[in-house]
Design a protein around this motif. Structure first.
Motif, short mmCIF file in Angstrom:
data_model
loop_
_atom_site.label_atom_id
_atom_site.label_comp_id
_atom_site.label_asym_id
_atom_site.label_seq_id
_atom_site.Cartn_x
_atom_site.Cartn_y
_atom_site.Cartn_z
N VAL A 124 12.42 5.81 -7.01
CA VAL A 124 11.47 5.55 -5.93
C VAL A 124 11.26 4.05 -5.76
O VAL A 124 11.28 3.52 -4.64
N VAL A 125 11.06 3.34 -6.86
CA VAL A 125 10.84 1.90 -6.80
C VAL A 125 12.08 1.19 -6.26
O VAL A 125 11.99 0.28 -5.42
N LEU A 126 13.26 1.57 -6.73
CA LEU A 126 14.49 0.92 -6.29
C LEU A 126 14.73 1.14 -4.80
O LEU A 126 15.17 0.22 -4.09
N ILE A 127 14.45 2.35 -4.31
CA ILE A 127 14.62 2.62 -2.88
C ILE A 127 13.66 1.76 -2.07
O ILE A 127 14.04 1.16 -1.05
N CYS A 128 12.41 1.68 -2.51
CA CYS A 128 11.43 0.84 -1.80
C CYS A 128 11.86 -0.62 -1.80
O CYS A 128 11.74 -1.32 -0.78
N ALA A 129 12.36 -1.10 -2.94
CA ALA A 129 12.79 -2.50 -3.04
C ALA A 129 13.98 -2.76 -2.12
O ALA A 129 14.04 -3.79 -1.43
N LEU A 130 14.95 -1.86 -2.10
CA LEU A 130 16.13 -2.04 -1.25
C LEU A 130 15.74 -2.07 0.23
O LEU A 130 16.20 -2.93 0.99
N VAL A 131 14.91 -1.13 0.63
CA VAL A 131 14.47 -1.08 2.03
C VAL A 131 13.70 -2.36 2.38
O VAL A 131 13.90 -2.93 3.47
N ALA A 132 12.84 -2.82 1.48
CA ALA A 132 12.05 -4.01 1.74
C ALA A 132 12.93 -5.24 1.91
O ALA A 132 12.74 -6.05 2.84
N ALA B 56 0.81 -1.22 0.00
CA ALA B 56 0.00 0.00 0.00
C ALA B 56 0.84 1.27 0.00
O ALA B 56 0.61 2.17 -0.82
N PRO B 57 1.83 1.43 0.91
CA PRO B 57 2.63 2.66 0.85
C PRO B 57 3.44 2.78 -0.43
O PRO B 57 3.64 3.88 -0.94
N VAL B 58 3.91 1.63 -0.95
CA VAL B 58 4.64 1.66 -2.23
C VAL B 58 3.69 2.10 -3.35
O VAL B 58 4.05 2.93 -4.20
#
Length: 763
Positions: free
Chosen positions: A736-744, A461-463
């Motif tokens: 944005v997607v790469l940062i979310c993926a790395l954090v996840a 959801a936040p992504v």
């Protein structure tokens, strides 16, 4: 409360996400509001030694909410100053004419173009600022000047509204500005709006418009006020976004925590805890965490605020000399707001937890009972229906409203996608994982994701919202900017344009003799229908009288006007135009006569241009691009800040969800290790699930945003009646997607490594 403190102290890891969200939210609000409270209007420095300022009469308020003033003519200003000099306590009453001037260096204008509009003053105005002559003599003749960074006897080149001039420096002063003789300054300025009083004036004896004490700050220069306004908009947006996302993160964290503590809450119910006691316990726990988070966030925000002063000044969002001051009331308010935000975030989870039956203490199943609640279904379907209906209705809406409607429809659909994510994710996961369904890791990822739909939805959801909003906003602005360039370029009647070069406009000398028309820009008061107000006026060579807007329902045959220099006249209305009601056209020569400070925006060239200081020649495309980019720089800065904040909070939400969820799956991963799986296998499963959740959020958010951008492009094409290219902001969406993926991935794998290091409690 003691039980709540014990629960938080012994299980702080379960509350870490709420703590971090509140701490960061409070720090953001405390720092941003400290900046806002420190950025208050200030009277210009040139009035530091004038405790009382008398202003020309105010005549109503304009559409911007600020008063409209009538200037004094030079003769009226001198007479008014003579009257005020007799007021008890006044040692000097000094008119302050202000006019445009910039110093030329190598034939190029220097300094801030907007601030230069009021850089010139009369020599007697130095008394108002407490400035003194440090060398030479005061100016007394036309062409003489006293200023700060020049020695007596020097000759300087300057640019005024009339054109380039050579001035001789007669004196050096210890304050900023260009100071001419009083008569020369009056001639340059045309009208006067402020008379400063020195000494200890008795304001009760003054019947005019008086600004004394802190009221003097209302006379801050318009150029500085505009800068402060821009900075305030960014700060308001930061605070609003910070509070909204903090509530979202806290609510998400508390919901997941409540789901993981279902058996624990069932035990409390089994030993006699009432629903009200469960609610009070969760509120008390959150209150403890909020107090701790606020105690950490307040000093962080207070220490960070001064560090942001210089970047804001450099970005043009705060005036030069801006300094941050300690604001105790703001810090206390941020602390209280953090508590309110935390309690608001836990409200839904507390109510849901109070309904947990005692029988749940005997259940032990990894399968989630229900991913969708009734309110979530209702709001999800309502927002989806609203967004879909608005999208379908777009072609029937007026072209001028279609772009805004498309943006609103996209926002509704993004919210609907976030609410309905648990329903949409199941078929999406089956589709995405179909090629890897045969392998062991693929099967575990697939089934683990389908089993933990709530967990995946909380991650996606936040992504979804971040990718969707980032793509939508940046794509919309980029597409509209491109369309604006095309549309505005097509409107220009010239191939080349003579434009200002680091100046607020073109001087009379710059446009005189150029092959093309150069309308002047000014402002005047007009009385229409019994109401007097300020109108933006264009001085055109072909105008024979006043030309008013067609939008005015009561257009008179003649209008009473007050020019910028304070003189009055009655002019005939000779025509109408299609522009807004607050615009008017008058004869160019008449406007120049009564406003020596009027400047031209540009010259639409129909032949070779003559080079002049403060002017540059551009193609029509370059000219329009410059205008669009000037506004776009501020918008881009806003987007960078807001998207950065959103990505930061999204990373926090994703990390917190996965850390809590992975740590709560100890039994599941212990079984996987007992079946022969090593740490690498566990990491591959957690990594696959994390990436799958991010991919689901990206596809949903990106899909909604892309569909909205297509509708927006169609609306823009219908409005402009020409083809417009769709701009996809890959440069913003991909990071944005790469940062979310790395954090996840890191958040999902961290508990695995932690358990591996602690063998006693290992999987």
């Amino acid at each position: 409360m003691s039980l709540a403190w014990t629960m938080v102290r012994h299980r702080f890891a379960a509350f870490a996400g709420t703590f971090v969200a509140i701490a960061l939210g409070v720090a953001l609000v405390a720092g941003a509001c400290t900046l806002w409270a420190s950025s208050r209007p200030q009277a210009p420095e040139r009035y530091d030694s004038a405790p009382v300022l008398v202003h020309s009469p105010a005549i109503g308020k304009g559409t911007d909410g600020y008063p409209d003033y009538r200037s004094w003519t030079p003769a009226e200003a001198r007479d008014k100053a003579d009257q005020l000099s007799t007021v008890p306590g006044v040692t000097a009453a000094v008119p302050d004419p202000a006019f445009y001037v910039q110093k030329l260096i190598k034939n190029r204008a220097t300094g801030d173009p907007e601030a230069s509009r009021t850089a010139g003053h009369a020599w007697s105005s130095t008394k108002l600022g407490g400035y003194h002559l440090t060398a030479g003599t005061p100016p007394s003749q036309p062409g003489e000047v006293a200023l700060q960074d020049a020695a007596p006897g020097e000759t300087i080149d300057v640019l005024t509204a009339a054109g380039p001039e050579h001035w001789t420096v007669t004196g050096t002063v210890d304050g900023p500005g260009f100071y001419l003789s009083d008569s020369a300054a009056m001639e340059q300025a045309g009208g006067v709006r402020v008379i400063g009083l020195t000494g200890n004036p008795q304001t009760s004896a003054i019947t005019d418009l008086v600004f004394a004490g802190s009221e003097r700050d209302k006379l801050e220069d318009e150029s500085v006020t505009r800068i402060r306004w821009l900075g305030a908009q960014l700060i308001i947006a930061m605070v609003t976004l910070g509070v909204f996302v903090a509530v979202f993160v806290v609510a998400s964290t508390c919901a997941l925590s409540a789901a993981q503590r279902r058996r624990e809450i069932g035990l409390l119910r089994a030993v006699g805890a009432t629903p009200g006691q469960v609610v009070r316990l969760m509120y008390a726990e959150t209150l403890v965490v909020a107090v701790l988070g606020g105690a950490v966030g307040v000093p962080i925000g207070a220490l960070a605020a001064p560090l942001l002063a210089s970047p804001l000044v450099n970005a043009g969002l705060e005036p030069a000399g801006f300094a941050v001051t300690l604001q105790p009331a703001v810090l206390a308010g941020a602390f209280l707001l953090g508590i309110i935000v935390a309690l608001a975030g836990v409200w839904s989870s507390a109510r849901r937890s109070s309904r947990v039956p005692a029988l749940d203490a005997l259940r032990d199943a990894a399968v989630e009972r229900r991913a969708m609640t009734v309110p979530r279904w209702i709001f999800g379907l309502l927002t989806a229906a609203g967004g879909a209906a608005l999208t379908v209705a777009l072609p029937s809406l007026p072209p001028t409203t279609q772009t805004t409607a498309a943006l609103f429809a996209a926002m509704l659909l993004l919210v609907a996608a976030a609410l309905l994510a648990p329903v949409v994710i199941v078929p999406l996961v089956r589709l995405v994982t179909w090629p890897w369904r045969g392998g062991a890791t693929g099967m575990l990822v697939r089934e683990g994701t389908l089993t933990g739909v709530r967990r995946v939805a909380s991650t996606a959801a936040p992504v979804l919202l971040t990718v969707g909003f980032a793509t939508l906003l940046t794509g919309t602005i980029a597409t509209i900017e491109q369309a604006t360039r095309i549309d505005e370029t097509a409107k220009l009647p010239a191939v080349e344009v003579a434009a200002p070069d680091n100046t607020p406009g073109l001087s009379e000398a710059a446009v005189a003799g150029q092959p093309g028309d150069a309308p002047l820009r000014s402002e005047m008061l007009m009385t229409i229908g019994g109401t007097t107000g300020a109108y933006q006026v264009t001085g055109k060579s072909d105008a024979k009288g006043v030309i008013l807007s067609r939008d005015l329902t009561d257009r008179p045959k003649r209008v009473d006007v007050v020019f910028r220099d304070g003189t009055t006249a009655t002019l005939p209305v000779t025509g109408t135009h299609d522009g807004p009601a607050e615009l008017a056209d008058v004869p160019r020569a008449l406007l120049r006569e009564h406003d020596p400070q009027a400047l031209a925006d540009a010259v639409m060239l129909d032949g070779p241009a003559r080079a002049e200081p403060g002017m540059k020649v551009l193609t029509a495309r370059q000219y329009v691009t410059g205008l669009v980019d000037e506004e776009g720089q501020i918008i881009d800065l806003f987007l960078v800040v807001l998207i950065s904040l959103t990505v930061g909070y999204t990373g926090l939400a994703v990390a917190n969800t996965l850390l809590m969820a992975t740590a709560g799956r100890r039994t599941e991963f212990r079984a996987l290790r007992l079946a022969g799986g090593g740490t690498g296998h566990v990491l591959r499963v957690t990594t696959g699930e994390a990436l799958l959740a991010v991919a689901a959020g990206t596809l949903l958010g990106g899909g909604v945003a892309a569909a909205a951008l297509l509708g927006m492009r169609r609306a823009t094409e219908e409005e402009l009646r020409q083809s417009v290219d769709l701009v996809i902001p890959w440069g913003q969406a991909v990071p944005v997607v790469l940062i979310c993926a790395l954090v996840a991935v890191l958040a999902a794998g961290a508990p695995v490594f932690t358990r591996k290091q602690s063998r006693n409690g290992g999987f």
